[in-house]
Design an enzyme around this catalytic site. Structure first.
Site, PDB file in Angstrom:
ATOM      1  N   TYR A   1      -0.849  28.914  37.141  1.00  0.00           N
ATOM      2  CA  TYR A   1      -0.211  29.424  35.933  1.00  0.00           C
ATOM      3  C   TYR A   1       1.287  29.618  36.162  1.00  0.00           C
ATOM      4  O   TYR A   1       1.766  29.660  37.292  1.00  0.00           O
ATOM      5  CB  TYR A   1      -0.846  30.749  35.493  1.00  0.00           C
ATOM      6  CG  TYR A   1      -0.582  31.918  36.429  1.00  0.00           C
ATOM      7  CD1 TYR A   1       0.566  32.706  36.288  1.00  0.00           C
ATOM      8  CD2 TYR A   1      -1.474  32.240  37.449  1.00  0.00           C
ATOM      9  CE1 TYR A   1       0.809  33.769  37.144  1.00  0.00           C
ATOM     10  CE2 TYR A   1      -1.241  33.304  38.311  1.00  0.00           C
ATOM     11  CZ  TYR A   1      -0.083  34.069  38.147  1.00  0.00           C
ATOM     12  OH  TYR A   1       0.171  35.114  38.992  1.00  0.00           O
TER      13      TYR A   1
ATOM     14  N   LYS B   1      22.492   1.984  20.448  1.00  0.00           N
ATOM     15  CA  LYS B   1      23.061   1.290  19.291  1.00  0.00           C
ATOM     16  C   LYS B   1      22.943  -0.221  19.468  1.00  0.00           C
ATOM     17  O   LYS B   1      22.481  -0.932  18.557  1.00  0.00           O
ATOM     18  CB  LYS B   1      24.525   1.697  19.125  1.00  0.00           C
ATOM     19  CG  LYS B   1      25.180   1.173  17.866  1.00  0.00           C
ATOM     20  CD  LYS B   1      26.580   1.753  17.704  1.00  0.00           C
ATOM     21  CE  LYS B   1      26.531   3.238  17.459  1.00  0.00           C
ATOM     22  NZ  LYS B   1      27.854   3.865  17.374  1.00  0.00           N
TER      23      LYS B   1
ATOM     24  N   ARG C   1      18.910   4.581  14.498  1.00  0.00           N
ATOM     25  CA  ARG C   1      18.620   5.301  15.740  1.00  0.00           C
ATOM     26  C   ARG C   1      17.602   6.382  15.422  1.00  0.00           C
ATOM     27  O   ARG C   1      17.425   6.755  14.263  1.00  0.00           O
ATOM     28  CB  ARG C   1      19.883   5.920  16.331  1.00  0.00           C
ATOM     29  CG  ARG C   1      20.581   6.911  15.429  1.00  0.00           C
ATOM     30  CD  ARG C   1      21.910   7.351  16.006  1.00  0.00           C
ATOM     31  NE  ARG C   1      22.647   8.222  15.084  1.00  0.00           N
ATOM     32  CZ  ARG C   1      23.913   8.579  15.250  1.00  0.00           C
ATOM     33  NH1 ARG C   1      24.586   8.147  16.300  1.00  0.00           N
ATOM     34  NH2 ARG C   1      24.518   9.360  14.383  1.00  0.00           N
TER      35      ARG C   1
ATOM     36  N   CYS D   1       6.382  33.933  38.549  1.00  0.00           N
ATOM     37  CA  CYS D   1       6.654  34.964  37.548  1.00  0.00           C
ATOM     38  C   CYS D   1       8.145  35.206  37.342  1.00  0.00           C
ATOM     39  O   CYS D   1       8.535  36.191  36.719  1.00  0.00           O
ATOM     40  CB  CYS D   1       5.950  36.268  37.912  1.00  0.00           C
ATOM     41  SG  CYS D   1       6.444  36.951  39.507  1.00  0.00           S
TER      42      CYS D   1
ATOM     43  N   SER E   1       2.016  35.115  43.867  1.00  0.00           N
ATOM     44  CA  SER E   1       2.874  34.891  42.709  1.00  0.00           C
ATOM     45  C   SER E   1       4.293  34.697  43.241  1.00  0.00           C
ATOM     46  O   SER E   1       4.837  35.598  43.876  1.00  0.00           O
ATOM     47  CB  SER E   1       2.828  36.067  41.741  1.00  0.00           C
ATOM     48  OG  SER E   1       3.674  35.835  40.632  1.00  0.00           O
TER      49      SER E   1
ATOM     50  N   ARG F   1      32.699   0.203  19.014  1.00  0.00           N
ATOM     51  CA  ARG F   1      31.985   1.486  19.047  1.00  0.00           C
ATOM     52  C   ARG F   1      31.302   1.693  20.392  1.00  0.00           C
ATOM     53  O   ARG F   1      30.876   0.747  21.051  1.00  0.00           O
ATOM     54  CB  ARG F   1      30.910   1.547  17.960  1.00  0.00           C
ATOM     55  CG  ARG F   1      31.405   1.397  16.533  1.00  0.00           C
ATOM     56  CD  ARG F   1      30.208   1.283  15.597  1.00  0.00           C
ATOM     57  NE  ARG F   1      30.587   1.017  14.227  1.00  0.00           N
ATOM     58  CZ  ARG F   1      30.596   1.927  13.250  1.00  0.00           C
ATOM     59  NH1 ARG F   1      30.252   3.160  13.521  1.00  0.00           N
ATOM     60  NH2 ARG F   1      30.935   1.595  12.026  1.00  0.00           N
TER      61      ARG F   1
ATOM     62  N   MET G   1      31.773  10.248  21.761  1.00  0.00           N
ATOM     63  CA  MET G   1      32.610   9.174  22.303  1.00  0.00           C
ATOM     64  C   MET G   1      33.351   8.495  21.155  1.00  0.00           C
ATOM     65  O   MET G   1      33.261   8.916  20.010  1.00  0.00           O
ATOM     66  CB  MET G   1      31.743   8.214  23.114  1.00  0.00           C
ATOM     67  CG  MET G   1      31.209   8.857  24.389  1.00  0.00           C
ATOM     68  SD  MET G   1      30.161   7.767  25.351  1.00  0.00           S
ATOM     69  CE  MET G   1      28.708   7.639  24.330  1.00  0.00           C
TER      70      MET G   1
ATOM     71  N   GLY H   1      29.331  11.555  17.796  1.00  0.00           N
ATOM     72  CA  GLY H   1      30.718  12.006  17.746  1.00  0.00           C
ATOM     73  C   GLY H   1      31.350  12.311  19.085  1.00  0.00           C
ATOM     74  O   GLY H   1      32.529  12.662  19.145  1.00  0.00           O
TER      75      GLY H   1
ATOM     76  N   HIS I   1      29.662  16.229  10.893  1.00  0.00           N
ATOM     77  CA  HIS I   1      29.596  16.506  12.334  1.00  0.00           C
ATOM     78  C   HIS I   1      28.949  17.859  12.606  1.00  0.00           C
ATOM     79  O   HIS I   1      28.055  18.000  13.443  1.00  0.00           O
ATOM     80  CB  HIS I   1      31.005  16.454  12.927  1.00  0.00           C
ATOM     81  CG  HIS I   1      31.052  16.809  14.382  1.00  0.00           C
ATOM     82  ND1 HIS I   1      31.309  18.087  14.829  1.00  0.00           N
ATOM     83  CD2 HIS I   1      30.843  16.050  15.489  1.00  0.00           C
ATOM     84  CE1 HIS I   1      31.268  18.089  16.148  1.00  0.00           C
ATOM     85  NE2 HIS I   1      31.001  16.871  16.574  1.00  0.00           N
TER      86      HIS I   1
END
Length: 891
Positions: free
Chosen positions: A869, A44, A358, A849, A782, A114, A125, A123, A474
C-alpha cells in the site's frame, strides 16, 4: 539545462551510417510521414502528414526533424551536415505542388515556420507567418490577389513577427507603432486600418528594426527562412519553454521539429477567416462541437485575444457549406485518432484548410467525462479510458468551489475558461505573482491578456483574470492545462499595468486588494468568499471504480483526526497508514499536561501527568477507529523531540511558568537543556520511548483500550502500532517488549482477544540496510520516505528551499526529491529494505507513509517493487488510486 540535456543525448553521432534523413514532406499525393512518427516529426508534423494521407485539405509543406534540433544544439547551433540541402530539395517540391516560388516577383510562395514538439506546448515556442514577403513580393501579392490592403496587412504582420521572434526585439515597440496609428486615425480595430495606414506601419517597423538591430530588414527569402529555422530551434531553450517543461514533467532532451508549410490566408477578404475548434467541450467534456473563429483574420488573432471571436456555431449561418465540411472533418478526425481533437483551420476565399490537429488539452472534469463517454461509445477500452486521465489532473477536481450560501459582491463577469474557484491578492505582473507566492501569499494574476512570458506567474497564481481573450486564448488554454481557475475576456474591467489597478463600474481595485474568481460562471467577486471542497460524483466515481478493479496497490491515508479520516473515507481510502499522535498533543487542553510531563523530575511524576493524558488519547483513537469501521489504522507513537512542545519566546516562557506555578528560570533552564543542535537527528522517536518508556506505554494503553471498548460494542478494530526512527534491531526489541506487555495486560483486563500488529517505520538508512534483522521482530514495515530522503541525501527538508531551485535549474536534480522518490538512490534503499525484509518474512506487509504516497511517479515505483500500500494526505487519495491503476495497466 535543456541544452546540456540535448547534448548528452546526441553523443555518438551517426559515424559510418547511411545519410540521415532530416526532412519529411507532407501534402500532395503522398506524405513521407505519419502519426506513428511523433517522436521524430513532433506532434504537429506527424499529424499534418497523417491528415494529408487521409485526404484532408492540408496546405503542403515539410518537417525538419527533432533529431536535427538535437544535433543543432550538439554542434553549437549549427545545422547538421546535409540538412539544408534536404530543406532546399523539399522547398523545390513544395513550389512545384503549390505552383508558386519562394521570392518570385510575380506570384510569390509564402510559408509559415512553426515549432512542433512531440507533446503539445501551446505558445511556449515560436512561430513565423507570411515568410517570403519583401518590398517587391508584397506588390506582386497585392496584384495577384487583387487586394492591396490584404498584402500589406500580411507584410505588416510578418515584419512584426520576424522582429519579435527571429530578431529578439521587444514586442511592445511594434505594438506602440500600431497603437499610435490607430489613435491617430481614431479607430479601435486592426481591420479598420486602410492600405496607406498599413504601408506606413510597415515602413515604421523597418525603421525600428534598423534602429534597434543596426541592419535592414532582410529582403532575401532564403535568408529569412534560415533565420526563422534558427529561431524556432532556439525557442526550444527559451525561458518560458523550459519553465513549461519543468511544470509538466516534459524531458528537456526531446528537441522540437520545425514545420514549414505553404501559407493560406484568413485575412484575404471578408470571405476568408480563421478559427480554433475542439471536437468536444474542453471545459466540461460535453459531446458538442466547440470553438471560435474570426473573419478576415489570421490565426494569431484568435488566440492572442486582440479581437473577440465568434462562437463556431455562428459559422453555420454565414458559411453553411464550410461549416458542414468542417463538421464532417472533425468527426472523421476524432474517430481516427480516438480522442478529442483541437483543430486549427483557415478559410481562404470560401475554401477550407486544416492547419493542425492535436490531442486537445482539457480540464480534469472534461478528461474524465470524455474518457467515460468514449469507452461507452466503443472508441476506446476501459483500460484506455483509465490511462486517458492523468492522476495529477484529479487535483483540479479536488480544488475548492464557491460556497453556494456565501453572499457575493459580483463586480464583473467574463468567460468561464477553467473551472474551480480562487481567492487571492490582485497582482498585475508575472514577476510579482511569483515573488509573492514564494512568500506564501495567495495571488490572482490580472492581465490585459496573457502571453507565453507569463507562464511562471500563471503557475504561481491561484487564479487568472484577463480583460481580453476568448475561450481558446492563451490564458484559457494554459489555465485549463494547469488546472488553474481562469476567467478571460472580462471586457467590463479596464486594466492599467502601469498604475497597478483595474477599474470596473467606477470602482478601482488596486494591487494587494483581495478578489475571488468563479471559474465555473466567469464571475469576478470583490473580497474573500468562502470556498467549499467538492465531492466525488458521477463520471469521477465511474472512472475510479474502473481504476479500483485493476490496481494492485492499496491506498491508505495520513490522518490524525476523525475529520481527516472522514474526508479520506469519502475518497475511498482503505485504511490509515499514518496517524501522528504528536498532533494530538498540541490541543489547548493537552499542551499543559504534556508540559507537566516534561517538567516531571522522575518516573512517578511523569506517569501521573501521563495518566491525565491517557483518557484524552483514548478518546482520540476511538473517534478515528469509529470512522474507519474495521479498516486498518496504523498509529505512530510519539516521534518529535520534547522541546517542540515548549515555548520559544520569553513572553511564552513567562506564561508557562505562571501556569505551571514555577519560576521562569526553571522553564528557561529546561528549554536550554532540551535544546539540540540537530534535533532531527537527536532525542526523538524510539529514543524517547527507550529513555522514557512510560510515554509509549501510555500511548499503547490508550490505543488498545480504545480498541477494546469499541470491540465490546460490536466494532471491528485493526490496530497497528508503529514505532518510529528505529535504526537498530535492539531498539525495536526493547520498545516492542514494553508494547506487547501493555497490549496483553489491557486485553486481559477487558477479557477479550484481538489481533494487533507492532511494526516500525523504515526511515533511517541503517534500518533499510539491516531490514532482514529488523523483520525478525517487526510485523510490518512502513517506509517514512520524508526522513529517509532527508537522511539518505543529507538534505534538511526545512532548508533545502534555499538551494533546490538552483539544483533543478542547473540540471543537478531532475525533481524535488521530497516530492518524487529519487529512484536511483533513496529508491534503492527502499527496494533493498523490501527484499531483505521479505527474505525473512515473505508475507511481511509493507507500505510507505510519506507524502510521496500521493505522487504518481512514486506510486508507480511502489507498485514496481511490490509494496502492499501507499499512504498519503486525504485529498491525494484519488490521485494515488488512479496512479496505482496506471501502474498496473502499464506494467
Amino acid at each position: 539545462m535543456a541544452v546540456a540535456a540535448i547534448k548528452k543525448k546526441s553523443k555518438g553521432g551517426n559515424a559510418g551510417k547511411k545519410k540521415t534523413k532530416y526532412v519529411y514532406f507532407f501534402g500532395g499525393s503522398k506524405s513521407e510521414g505519419n502519426t506513428k512518427m511523433k517522436n521524430l516529426l513532433g506532434g504537429k508534423g506527424s499529424n499534418l502528414a497523417e491528415m494529408s494521407n487521409l485526404g484532408i485539405p492540408v496546405p503542403a509543406g515539410f518537417t525538419i526533424t527533432t533529431e536535427a534540433c538535437i544535433k543543432f544544439y550538439d554542434k553549437n547551433k549549427k545545422y547538421p551536415q546535409g540538412m539544408m540541402e534536404q530543406v532546399e530539395k523539399s522547398l523545390r517540391k513544395l513550389e512545384t505542388v503549390m505552383g508558386k516560388r519562394l521570392g518570385d516577383n510575380s506570384d510569390p510562395l509564402l510559408v509559415s515556420v512553426r515549432s512542433g514538439s512531440r507533446v503539445s506546448m501551446p505558445g511556449m515556442m515560436d512561430t513565423v507567418l507570411n515568410l517570403g514577403l519583401n518590398d517587391i513580393s508584397v506588390k506582386s501579392l497585392a496584384k495577384k490577389s487583387g487586394n492591396e490592403r490584404f498584402a500589406y496587412d500580411a507584410y505588416r504582420r510578418f515584419c512584426q513577427m520576424f522582429g519579435d521572434v527571429v530578431l529578439g526585439m521587444e514586442h511592445a515597440g511594434f505594438e506602440q507603432i500600431l497603437h499610435s496609428k490607430k489613435q491617430q486615425r481614431k479607430i479601435k480595430l486592426d481591420t479598420e486600418l486602410n492600405t496607406e495606414d498599413l504601408k506606413e506601419i510597415v515602413e515604421a517597423y523597418k525603421k525600428l528594426i534598423m534602429k534597434k538591430k543596426r541592419f535592414s530588414f532582410p529582403q532575401d527569402p532564403m535568408k529569412q527562412l534560415k533565420m526563422a529555422i534558427n529561431a524556432v530551434f532556439s525557442s526550444w531553450d527559451n525561458e518560458r519553454a523550459i519553465k513549461y517543461r519543468n511544470l509538466n514533467s516534459i524531458p528537456h532532451d526531446w528537441g522540437t521539429a520545425v514545420n514549414i508549410q505553404a501559407m493560406v490566408f484568413g485575412n484575404l477578404d471578408e470571405d476568408s477567416g480563421t478559427g480554433v475548434a475542439f471536437t468536444r467541450d474542453p471545459g466540461t467534456g460535453e459531446k458538442k462541437f466547440y470553438g471560435e473563429y474570426l473573419m478576415n483574420a489570421q490565426g494569431e488573432d484568435v488566440v492572442a485575444g486582440t479581437r473577440t471571436p465568434l462562437p463556431i456555431n455562428k459559422l453555420k449561418d454565414s458559411m453553411p457549406r464550410i461549416y458542414l465540411e468542417l463538421v464532417s472533418i472533425y468527426k472523421r478526425l476524432e474517430k481516427h485518432y480516438r480522442d478529442m481533437q483541437d483543430l486549427e483551420f483557415t478559410i481562404q476565399d470560401k475554401k477550407l484548410y486544416i492547419l493542425q490537429t492535436r490531442t486537445g488539452k482539457r480540464t480534469a472534469q472534461a478528461a474524465i467525462k470524455i474518457a467515460i463517454d468514449m469507452a461507452g461509445e466503443g472508441l476506446i477500452s476501459t483500460e484506455e479510458a483509465i490511462l486517458r486521465v492523468k492522476p495529477q489532473q484529479l487535483d483540479q477536481l479536488l480544488h475548492p468551489m464557491i460556497d453556494p450560501k456565501a453572499k457575493l459582491s459580483i463586480i464583473a463577469k467574463g468567460l468561464p475558461a477553467s473551472p474551480g474557484a480562487a481567492v487571492g491578492k490582485v497582482v498585475f505582473t508575472a514577476e510579482k505573482a511569483e515573488s509573492m507566492a514564494e512568500k506564501g501569499e495567495k495571488v490572482i494574476l490580472v492581465r490585459i491578456e496573457t502571453s507565453p512570458e507569463d507562464i511562471g506567474g500563471m503557475a504561481a497564481a491561484q487564479g487568472i483574470l484577463t480583460a481580453f481573450g476568448g475561450m481558446t486564448s492563451h490564458a484559457a488554454v494554459v489555465g485549463r492545462g494547469m488546472g488553474k481557475c481562469c476567467v478571460v475576456g472580462c471586457s467590463e474591467i479596464t486594466v492599467s499595468i502601469k498604475d497597478k489597478n483595474f477599474t470596473v463600474k467606477g470602482e478601482k481595485i488596486k494591487e494587494g486588494d483581495i478578489i475571488t474568481l468563479n471559474g465555473n460562471t466567469g464571475d469576478v467577486i470583490l473580497g474573500e468568499v468562502g470556498l467549499i471542497k467538492p465531492e466525488v460524483t458521477g463520471s469521477f466515481k465511474i472512472l475510479m471504480s474502473w481504476a479500483d478493479k485493476v490496481r494492485k496497490l492499496k491506498v491508505r491515508t495520513n490522518a490524525d483526526t476523525p475529520h481527516d479520516a472522514n474526508v479520506a473515507i469519502s475518497f475511498c481510502a482503505e485504511g490509515i497508514g499514518l496517524c501522528r499522535t504528536e498532533h494530538m498533543f498540541f490541543g489547548k487542553d493537552r499542551i499543559p499536561l504534556v508540559r507537566t510531563m516534561i517538567l516531571a523530575e522522575n518516573t512517578v511524576a511523569r506517569e501521573k501527568a501521563l495518566s491525565k493524558l491517557l483518557p484524552l488519547q483514548k478518546k482520540d483513537f476511538k473517534g478515528i477507529f469509529k470512522v474507519m469501521k474495521g479498516k486498518p489504522v496504523t498509529i505512530r507513537l510519539l516521534d518529535p523531540p520534547l522541546h517542540e512542545f515548549l515555548p520559544h519566546t520569553d513572553k511564552e516562557k513567562q506564561e508557562m511558568a505562571k501556569m505551571m506555578k514555577v519560576d521562569k528560570k526553571k522553564i528557561s533552564d529546561l528549554c536550554q537543556n532540551l535544546h539540540e543542535l540537530n534535533p532531527m537527528l537527536g532525542h526523538r522517536g524510539c529514543r524517547l520511548g527507550i529513555t522514557y518508556p512510560e510515554i509509549y506505554r501510555m500511548q499503547v494503553k490508550a490505543i488498545i483500550g480504545a480498541a477494546c471498548e469499541l470491540a465490546k460494542k460490536g466494532h471491528k478494530i485493526i490496530p497497528e502500532i508503529m514505532i518510529p526512527l528505529v535504526g537498530h534491531i535492539n531498539e525495536l526489541v526493547f520498545t516492542k517488549k514494553h508494547a506487547v506487555e501493555v497490549c496483553e495486560s489491557v486485553l486481559k483486563s477487558h477479557k477479550i482477544r484481538m489481533k494487533y500488529l507492532i511494526g516500525t517505520m523504515i526511515e533511517i538508512p541503517r534500518a533499510a540496510l539491516t531490514a532482514d534483522k529488523i523483520a525478525t521482530e517487526a510485523e510490518f514495515f512502513s517506509f517514512g520516505t520524508n526522513d529517509l530522503t532527508q537522511l539518505g541525501f543529507g538534505f534538511s527538508r526545512d532548508d533545502i528551499g534555499k538551494f533546490l531551485p538552483s539544483y533543478i535549474a542547473s540540471g543537478i536534480l531532475e525533481n524535488d526529491p521530497f516530492a518524487t522518490i529519487d529512484q536511483d538512490g533513496i529508491g534503492q534503499l527502499i527496494k533493498m529494505g523490501v527484499e531483505k525484509g521479505r527474505s525473512v518474512k515473505p508475507d511481511l506487509k509493507i507500505g510507505i507513509c510519506g507524502e510521496h504516497g500521493g505522487d504518481p511517479e512514486s506510486v508507480k515505483f511502489c507498485h514496481e517493487i511490490g509494496l502492499d500500500y501507499v499512504s498519503c494526505s486525504p485529498y491525494r487519495v484519488p490521485i494515488a488510486r488512479l496512479a496505482a491503476a496506471h501502474a498496473a495497466i502499464m506494467q
